[in-house]
Design a protein around this motif. Sequence first.
Motif, PDB file in Angstrom:
ATOM      1  N   ALA A   1       0.918  -1.255   0.000  1.00 64.30           N
ATOM      2  CA  ALA A   1       0.039  -0.066  -0.081  1.00 64.30           C
ATOM      3  C   ALA A   1       0.947   1.273   0.043  1.00 64.30           C
ATOM      4  CB  ALA A   1      -0.873  -0.092   1.115  1.00 64.30           C
ATOM      5  N   VAL A   2       1.814   1.159   0.815  1.00 66.09           N
ATOM      6  CA  VAL A   2       2.692   2.530   0.928  1.00 66.09           C
ATOM      7  C   VAL A   2       3.611   2.708  -0.371  1.00 66.09           C
ATOM      8  CG1 VAL A   2       4.901   3.508   1.841  1.00 66.09           C
ATOM      9  CG2 VAL A   2       3.116   2.289   3.352  1.00 66.09           C
TER      10      VAL A   2
ATOM     11  N   ALA B   1       1.330   3.970  -3.195  1.00 70.46           N
ATOM     12  CA  ALA B   1       1.309   5.491  -2.999  1.00 70.46           C
ATOM     13  C   ALA B   1       2.456   6.336  -3.140  1.00 70.46           C
ATOM     14  CB  ALA B   1       0.854   5.678  -1.500  1.00 70.46           C
TER      15      ALA B   1
ATOM     16  N   LEU C   1       3.146   9.279  -6.411  1.00 74.59           N
ATOM     17  CA  LEU C   1       3.420  10.535  -5.941  1.00 74.59           C
ATOM     18  C   LEU C   1       4.745  10.948  -6.672  1.00 74.59           C
ATOM     19  CD1 LEU C   1       2.576  10.651  -2.255  1.00 74.59           C
ATOM     20  CD2 LEU C   1       1.340  11.822  -4.202  1.00 74.59           C
TER      21      LEU C   1
ATOM     22  N   GLN D   1       6.510   3.695 -11.563  1.00 71.29           N
ATOM     23  CA  GLN D   1       5.426   3.295 -10.668  1.00 71.29           C
ATOM     24  C   GLN D   1       5.590   1.673 -10.572  1.00 71.29           C
ATOM     25  OE1 GLN D   1       1.993   5.757 -12.448  1.00 71.29           O
ATOM     26  NE2 GLN D   1       1.400   4.766 -10.876  1.00 71.29           N
TER      27      GLN D   1
END
Length: 303
Positions: free
Chosen positions: A78-79, A82, A86, A102
């Motif tokens: 999850a981290v 994210a 970004l 990504q």
Amino acid sequence: MTIFTVFFQMLSLLIMIGTGFFAAKKGMLDEHTNGQMSKMIVNIFNPLLILSGCANSVGLVSLETMGIVGLIALGMFAVFIAVGMLLSRFFDREPQQRKIFQMMFVFSNLGFIGIPVVSSILGEEYVVYVTEFLLIYTLVFYTYGIALMDGSFSLSSLKSMINPGTVSGTAALLVILLGIQLPDFIKTAVTYLGNVTSPMALVAVGFTLAHSDWKKIFGQPRLYVFSVIKLLALPLLMLPLLRLATQDQALISVCMVMFGMPIGNMPLILGTQKGIDGTTCSAAIILTTLLCVFTIPILLALV
């Protein structure tokens, strides 16, 4: 475990990479042989290493701990997702290459490199926790990863989740959860065959390095910035959260190794299938693999 102990363990892995480099340069290892060797690692030896690690951990691992590791693995992805969303825009403006960055933030080499590192530094009995990371990795890759590259999610992609790695990982977890004691002769066989994974996988990395353009690997400043974020900054950012999840030092060490793994081959493979230039991704894979020899000891020294 001191930083020097871990460094010398990692240095032994670097020597194995050097052996593959030497064999390739001397013509003792060609592309066909390396390809066949990689297939054996993925389809035979790595799955058996997972199974042997779990078979030798029966009765030593609690279900509570495995539950904690599963939650930590989900949190890690999850981290990473994210952070990739970004930061990827700062490494490449081209939309397709941005997708590759990504992917590189999220999908590390948990199996091919992670298993040998955990097995050699921390012990074979800790491979069971790597198995949990690998199973969740597979789920995330064939959902988020495919959706990211395709622009949409397809149920047909889930068929690819059934492979030797996930089958052996599921079997290994069942061995632990059900407390199945395998006969000694089977444990001996799978342990010996699984032990082939570490040297063979690292020899394969050495082969890739021998056939790469070093300027593209070591001549891109942005890849060094990416490597520092991927291999050091992100794991250290997650360390305080990890300490909240568990106080078990060995478990924290395993998770930090997982957090700090170099980029895996799956972003490159999937990108190539979609017709995306893989030059930058290939360079990043090799660079982060070499740099983790130095970054893993730093991470473990700070645990």
